[in-house]
Design a protein around this motif. Structure first.
Motif, PDB file in Angstrom:
ATOM      1  N   GLU A 173       0.785  -1.132   0.003  1.00  0.00           N
ATOM      2  CA  GLU A 173       0.061  -0.159   0.069  1.00  0.00           C
ATOM      3  C   GLU A 173       0.769   1.369   0.038  1.00  0.00           C
ATOM      4  O   GLU A 173       0.572   2.306   0.887  1.00  0.00           O
ATOM      5  CB  GLU A 173      -0.829   0.002   0.964  1.00  0.00           C
ATOM      6  N   LYS A 174       2.028   1.116  -1.038  1.00  0.00           N
ATOM      7  CA  LYS A 174       2.850   2.430  -0.881  1.00  0.00           C
ATOM      8  C   LYS A 174       3.223   2.506  -2.574  1.00  0.00           C
ATOM      9  O   LYS A 174       3.401   1.682  -3.515  1.00  0.00           O
ATOM     10  CB  LYS A 174       4.186   1.799  -0.327  1.00  0.00           C
ATOM     11  N   GLY A 175       3.121   4.051  -2.918  1.00  0.00           N
ATOM     12  CA  GLY A 175       3.314   4.274  -4.262  1.00  0.00           C
ATOM     13  C   GLY A 175       3.731   5.597  -4.414  1.00  0.00           C
ATOM     14  O   GLY A 175       4.145   6.479  -3.325  1.00  0.00           O
ATOM     15  N   THR A 176       4.062   5.941  -5.578  1.00  0.00           N
ATOM     16  CA  THR A 176       4.270   7.397  -5.930  1.00  0.00           C
ATOM     17  C   THR A 176       3.891   7.666  -7.564  1.00  0.00           C
ATOM     18  O   THR A 176       3.296   6.754  -8.077  1.00  0.00           O
ATOM     19  CB  THR A 176       6.013   7.655  -5.797  1.00  0.00           C
ATOM     20  N   VAL A 177       4.015   8.829  -8.041  1.00  0.00           N
ATOM     21  CA  VAL A 177       4.019   9.317  -9.354  1.00  0.00           C
ATOM     22  C   VAL A 177       5.352   9.718  -9.950  1.00  0.00           C
ATOM     23  O   VAL A 177       6.234  10.348  -9.519  1.00  0.00           O
ATOM     24  CB  VAL A 177       2.908  10.329  -9.615  1.00  0.00           C
ATOM     25  N   THR A 178       5.333   9.649 -11.327  1.00  0.00           N
ATOM     26  CA  THR A 178       6.663  10.044 -11.779  1.00  0.00           C
ATOM     27  C   THR A 178       6.628  11.611 -12.029  1.00  0.00           C
ATOM     28  O   THR A 178       5.657  12.434 -12.097  1.00  0.00           O
ATOM     29  CB  THR A 178       6.724   9.617 -13.357  1.00  0.00           C
ATOM     30  N   ASP A 179       7.822  12.480 -12.121  1.00  0.00           N
ATOM     31  CA  ASP A 179       8.027  13.629 -12.090  1.00  0.00           C
ATOM     32  C   ASP A 179       7.970  13.892 -13.876  1.00  0.00           C
ATOM     33  O   ASP A 179       7.705  13.311 -14.651  1.00  0.00           O
ATOM     34  CB  ASP A 179       9.258  14.168 -11.541  1.00  0.00           C
ATOM     35  N   VAL A 180       8.253  15.493 -14.311  1.00  0.00           N
ATOM     36  CA  VAL A 180       8.161  15.806 -15.648  1.00  0.00           C
ATOM     37  C   VAL A 180       9.187  15.093 -16.181  1.00  0.00           C
ATOM     38  O   VAL A 180       8.797  14.857 -17.698  1.00  0.00           O
ATOM     39  CB  VAL A 180       8.482  17.295 -15.546  1.00  0.00           C
ATOM     40  N   ASP A 181      10.334  14.365 -15.777  1.00  0.00           N
ATOM     41  CA  ASP A 181      11.121  13.690 -16.694  1.00  0.00           C
ATOM     42  C   ASP A 181      10.837  12.404 -16.652  1.00  0.00           C
ATOM     43  O   ASP A 181      11.719  11.344 -17.178  1.00  0.00           O
ATOM     44  CB  ASP A 181      12.673  13.972 -16.015  1.00  0.00           C
ATOM     45  N   GLY A 182       9.956  11.859 -16.076  1.00  0.00           N
ATOM     46  CA  GLY A 182       9.631  10.378 -16.138  1.00  0.00           C
ATOM     47  C   GLY A 182      10.245   9.526 -15.092  1.00  0.00           C
ATOM     48  O   GLY A 182      10.247   8.322 -14.914  1.00  0.00           O
ATOM     49  N   TYR A 183      10.923  10.194 -14.127  1.00  0.00           N
ATOM     50  CA  TYR A 183      11.594   9.773 -13.097  1.00  0.00           C
ATOM     51  C   TYR A 183      10.761   9.366 -11.698  1.00  0.00           C
ATOM     52  O   TYR A 183       9.923  10.263 -11.558  1.00  0.00           O
ATOM     53  CB  TYR A 183      12.918  10.485 -12.709  1.00  0.00           C
ATOM     54  N   TYR A 184      10.959   8.403 -11.064  1.00  0.00           N
ATOM     55  CA  TYR A 184      10.358   8.237  -9.866  1.00  0.00           C
ATOM     56  C   TYR A 184      11.365   7.486  -8.987  1.00  0.00           C
ATOM     57  O   TYR A 184      12.417   6.981  -9.185  1.00  0.00           O
ATOM     58  CB  TYR A 184       9.087   7.134 -10.067  1.00  0.00           C
ATOM     59  N   GLU A 185      11.110   7.497  -7.521  1.00  0.00           N
ATOM     60  CA  GLU A 185      11.668   6.877  -6.575  1.00  0.00           C
ATOM     61  C   GLU A 185      10.527   6.551  -5.378  1.00  0.00           C
ATOM     62  O   GLU A 185      10.161   7.481  -4.862  1.00  0.00           O
ATOM     63  CB  GLU A 185      12.909   7.637  -5.960  1.00  0.00           C
ATOM     64  N   ILE A 186      10.724   5.317  -4.932  1.00  0.00           N
ATOM     65  CA  ILE A 186       9.955   4.797  -3.859  1.00  0.00           C
ATOM     66  C   ILE A 186      10.962   4.407  -2.807  1.00  0.00           C
ATOM     67  O   ILE A 186      11.669   3.704  -3.045  1.00  0.00           O
ATOM     68  CB  ILE A 186       8.974   3.620  -3.987  1.00  0.00           C
ATOM     69  N   THR A 187      10.850   4.796  -1.690  1.00  0.00           N
ATOM     70  CA  THR A 187      11.794   4.579  -0.579  1.00  0.00           C
ATOM     71  C   THR A 187      11.271   3.863   0.524  1.00  0.00           C
ATOM     72  O   THR A 187      10.124   3.642   0.494  1.00  0.00           O
ATOM     73  CB  THR A 187      12.511   5.903   0.026  1.00  0.00           C
ATOM     74  N   ASN A 188      11.980   3.414   1.533  1.00  0.00           N
ATOM     75  CA  ASN A 188      11.581   2.658   2.636  1.00  0.00           C
ATOM     76  C   ASN A 188      10.893   1.308   2.469  1.00  0.00           C
ATOM     77  O   ASN A 188       9.838   1.208   2.941  1.00  0.00           O
ATOM     78  CB  ASN A 188      10.723   3.738   3.652  1.00  0.00           C
ATOM     79  N   LEU A 189      11.331   0.710   1.683  1.00  0.00           N
ATOM     80  CA  LEU A 189      10.842  -0.364   1.252  1.00  0.00           C
ATOM     81  C   LEU A 189      11.569  -1.951   1.746  1.00  0.00           C
ATOM     82  O   LEU A 189      12.668  -1.664   2.207  1.00  0.00           O
ATOM     83  CB  LEU A 189      10.893  -0.722  -0.180  1.00  0.00           C
ATOM     84  N   PRO A 190      10.738  -2.627   2.331  1.00  0.00           N
ATOM     85  CA  PRO A 190      11.340  -3.883   2.811  1.00  0.00           C
ATOM     86  C   PRO A 190      12.028  -4.766   1.841  1.00  0.00           C
ATOM     87  O   PRO A 190      11.705  -4.925   0.704  1.00  0.00           O
ATOM     88  CB  PRO A 190      10.170  -4.509   3.499  1.00  0.00           C
ATOM     89  N   THR A 191      12.644  -5.841   2.445  1.00  0.00           N
ATOM     90  CA  THR A 191      13.549  -6.561   1.556  1.00  0.00           C
ATOM     91  C   THR A 191      12.242  -7.957   1.324  1.00  0.00           C
ATOM     92  O   THR A 191      11.754  -8.215   2.124  1.00  0.00           O
ATOM     93  CB  THR A 191      14.437  -7.459   2.221  1.00  0.00           C
ATOM     94  N   GLY A 192      12.393  -8.420   0.196  1.00  0.00           N
ATOM     95  CA  GLY A 192      11.321  -9.511  -0.321  1.00  0.00           C
ATOM     96  C   GLY A 192      10.827  -9.150  -1.869  1.00  0.00           C
ATOM     97  O   GLY A 192      11.165  -8.263  -2.566  1.00  0.00           O
ATOM     98  N   LYS A 193      10.011 -10.106  -2.391  1.00  0.00           N
ATOM     99  CA  LYS A 193       9.415 -10.156  -3.716  1.00  0.00           C
ATOM    100  C   LYS A 193       7.982  -9.296  -3.717  1.00  0.00           C
ATOM    101  O   LYS A 193       7.107  -9.801  -2.959  1.00  0.00           O
ATOM    102  CB  LYS A 193       9.324 -11.209  -4.281  1.00  0.00           C
ATOM    103  N   PHE A 194       7.889  -8.376  -4.361  1.00  0.00           N
ATOM    104  CA  PHE A 194       6.356  -7.595  -4.172  1.00  0.00           C
ATOM    105  C   PHE A 194       6.164  -7.172  -5.509  1.00  0.00           C
ATOM    106  O   PHE A 194       6.814  -6.924  -6.425  1.00  0.00           O
ATOM    107  CB  PHE A 194       6.603  -6.430  -3.239  1.00  0.00           C
TER     108      PHE A 194
END
Length: 752
Positions: free
Chosen positions: A47-68
């Motif tokens: 239940e965590k996400g984001t949107v890309t900026d004007v350059d199409g770049y994104y970053e999602i931080t504070n993620l756990p280790t594992g397959k999601f």
């Protein structure tokens, strides 16, 4: 032993402290390699996400280790999903999205594995509240009728109950905030008891979902997804206003939400008020007026391996119960008989993420207070009426409290197999405080244990599951022995074992077939077991049957779906065999002017399905042609017909995207819908046939900019030709009262 506890605690803290991982990358257009702005990237399980900026770049931080699983979606492009292995502090994922004229797909939340619609083994319908509101629906109960196979049993325009493939009331569960909505839903004379404000989308499981949700999910599930919290380090707000010409009704709500990296908060308040609705015959239906107040708020705290949230919903509805076409009035205060219903819904959801496994615990508390004020006189409406209502005590005063729990453990994935085990249950008490007692004071306890697995192959998927449930009902005696109206104390126990199996096969890249077989059950409710009386809104004296058995069913669903860039086609078919179906039947006598109805049981069968297509002709990128047909037949074993079976209907829509005609129109749209309801002649012994009719609806909407402020405007009209008609599912049909006539809706939404 003490050292063991300390070691386990330190290991758990280590999960929270050191797994500070991130995922970043760039999203581009596959055709021209240009970056895409405002693309949504979302981890459904986290239940965590984001949107890309004007350059199409994104970053999602504070993620756990594992397959999601991550889902990437953007309007005008095909939704993309992929399982991402978060194995280090810095992870990369860049994607080129492919354009598609067909709407983007969303993640299904009501089933446990959080797949996209096309990936799900079980067929689930999903639609956004924004799309439902764009049609001009007055409330949520009316809005969901745009979903094929879904209708509503209505009492006027303020009271509606969902009907899924011919089954309704206690056979269809409603979930909100991830918990079961318990509000005396066996009653036909009050609505869902929840506002569409603060609801993001609706999912409909059409068929038995007892494996996932236990008793009462025999006919299906209406799953309401609350609005998401804001993305990290964002602040959002909006104001939404609507006006309806037919009922001179207005509703509005305003919301605010803000999130940091760890702490999230949202709040939304709204309300609505409507006068008596006007029929196509230009008459107002006396006492069909209603008012509603609603508040939703939530608070969440999220670390990399841990997330917890608390949500609260307060709802109060004042609902007039229409019985006739009497004095023509524009008053907003309900006359007697009317109901005052107040609900408090408190939920807590906690997720803990381990390496490739997770634990989710949802705890819910609902308090529902249902007050009914009876019609003691038939005087004309006057100014002093409001004071009389305030001083008078309710004839019916029922308080229902429910504590529920739902705990799921998602095991570590073994090869292609995902498995979830869980335990669900509730403790519920019903108490009476009024002079009349519809159902006695009682306590209900449910416990269910389940296990389900999803197995993924190269071109196919299999889902299997099993579940065991037990329900105990203990009620107090009501009345005096050997006197009229006496109901004996009840001590009942109901058990059930259910299984489900589903198979999805990708015949080609564009063609999918699904086959699902599932069993379901429903324990008799208190009204069916113990009723002995009548009250306003039912027009009948109901007599319960303490010897009723579980309803049990087996339903087979088969679907075939074809989808490419410009054309979509589907066929869904089902056959539902129900043992010991519970229904009401009149015995030919009357008590105090009300016909006496007895609860009976008999085997029944329902069958039918839906067919639909969506055509987006090339090169007319702005035009969509949509059509769907729904049919259901309900029969008793004795060759009689089930009551309240929806008429066959056929909807045809022309939809326009003005933004693809002129880019200066932003997200402008328009639609024209012709929906035909066929005559319903397959009726029960105490129903009458209903004539067919056709309704014409249209709408238009766009986003404009005023002084750098974006404003969403919409204008829609339902029953634009002011057709005079009566729906087969209208509770007012027995009184010959018409449904609502022309209704124009003007809506405005302002993001802040």
């Amino acid at each position: 032993m003490k050292n063991l506890y300390i070691t386990m605690l330190l290991a758990l803290l280590a999960q929270f402290t050191f797994a500070q991982n991130s995922l970043s990358g760039k999203i581009i257009n596959n055709e021209n390699q240009e970056p895409l702005e405002q693309v949504s990237l979302y981890f459904p399980q986290l239940e965590k996400g984001t949107v890309t900026d004007v350059d199409g770049y994104y970053e999602i931080t504070n993620l756990p280790t594992g397959k999601f699983k991550i889902v990437i979606s953007y309007i005008g492009f095909q939704s993309y999903s992929q399982t991402v292995d978060i194995i280090g502090t810095s992870n990369q994922l860049s994607i080129a999205l492919t354009s598609s004229a067909i709407e983007m797909e969303e993640v299904i939340v009501s089933t446990p594995f959080h797949k996209l619609q096309r990936e799900n083994v079980m067929k689930v319908e999903r639609t956004s509240i924004q799309d439902l509101k764009s049609t001009g629906a007055i409330n949520l109960s009316e809005g969901i009728t745009t979903i094929p196979g879904v209708e509503s049993v209505s009492t006027g325009v303020g009271i509606g109950k969902p009907v899924i493939r011919g089954l309704s009331s206690n056979r269809v569960l409603t979930y909100t905030q991830g918990i079961l909505l318990e509000n005396q839903q066996f009653g036909d004379e009050h609505g869902l008891g929840i506002s569409d404000a603060g609801i993001e989308s609706v999912e409909v499981i059409k068929g038995p979902a007892s494996l996932l949700y236990g008793s009462d999910a025999l006919g299906g599930v209406l799953y309401l997804n609350p609005e998401k919290f804001a993305n990290s380090n964002e602040i959002n707000g909006d104001i939404n206003l609507n006006y309806f010409t037919n009922t001179q009704g207005f509703n509005g709500n305003g919301g605010f939400k803000t999130s940091s990296e760890k702490l999230k908060f949202l709040v939304r308040a709204g309300g609505s008020s409507h006068i008596d609705y006007k029929t196509g015959g230009d008459e107002r239906v006396t006492n069909s007026r209603f008012n509603e107040k609603d508040l939703k708020t939530g608070l969440a705290y999220q670390l990399s391996n841990f997330k917890t949230e608390i949500r609260y919903n307060y709802n109060n509805s004042e609902l007039g119960i229409p019985e006739e076409i009497g004095e023509q009035s524009t008053n907003r205060t309900p006359l007697e008989p009317f109901q005052n219903i107040t609900s408090h819904i408190l939920s807590s959801k906690t997720n803990i993420y381990f390496n490739n496994s997770s634990l989710q615990a949802i705890i819910g508390y609902t308090a529902n207070n249902r007050e009914e004020y009876e019609d003691h006189h038939h005087e004309e409406e006057h100014e002093e009426g409001e004071e009389e209502h305030e001083e008078e005590s309710p004839a019916l005063d029922m308080k229902l409290e429910t504590l529920s729990y739902n705990i799921h453990y998602n095991l570590a994935k073994i090869g292609a197999v995902e498995t979830i085990i869980g335990v669900q249950g509730m403790n519920q008490t019903n108490k009476n405080y009024g002079e009349e007692i519809l159902i006695p004071n009682a306590t209900t306890n449910d416990v269910g244990i389940l296990a389900t697995s999803h197995i993924h192959f190269n071109k196919s998927d299999i889902q299997l599951g099993l579940r065991f449930d037990t329900r105990t009902i203990n009620s107090e005696q009501n009345g005096i022995i050997e006197q009229e109206g006496y109901v004996a104390a009840l001590d009942k126990n109901f058990n059930s074992f259910n299984i489900a199996a589903g198979f999805k096969f990708d015949v080609t890249k564009s063609l999918i077939t699904r086959v699902n077989i599932a069993s379901g059950f429903r324990a008799p409710n208190l009204a069916e077991l113990t009723s002995n009386g009548s009250h306003e809104g039912t027009n009948r004296f109901e007599v319960g049957n303490a010897n009723l058995n579980n309803e049990r069913n087996i339903q087979t669903d088969v679907s075939l779906e074809f989808k490419n860039e410009h054309f979509e086609f589907y066929v869904n078919g089902f056959y539902n065999s129900i043992s010991d179906y519970i229904y009401l039947e009149p015995n030919g006598t009357n008590i105090d002017g009300d016909a006496v109805f007895l609860y009976q049981q008999q085997d029944a069968n329902l069958f039918g399905g839906e067919v639909g297509l969506h055509y987006h002709p090339h090169p007319l990128d702005w035009l969509h042609l949509e059509s769907n047909f729904s049919t259901v037949t309900g029969e008793l074993k004795s060759n009689g017909n089930l009551p309240l079976i929806p008429a066959n209907n056929w909807a045809n829509t022309l939809r326009f995207e003005f933004s693809k005609i002129n880019k200066n129109l932003n997200s402008g749209y328009g639609f024209l819908t012709l929906k035909s309801f066929f005559a319903q002649n397959k009726v029960s012994d105490f129903e009458t046939s209903t004539d067919g009719y056709t309704l014409l609806n249209l709408g238009i909407g766009s986003t404009i900019k005023v002084s750098n402020q974006l404003i969403d405007l919409k204008l829609s009209a339902k029953n634009i030709l002011d057709k005079e008609y009566i729906s087969h599912l209208s509770r007012l049909k027995t009184d010959g009262i018409l449904n609502i006539g022309r209704n124009v809706n003007l809506g405005i939404s302002i993001p802040l």
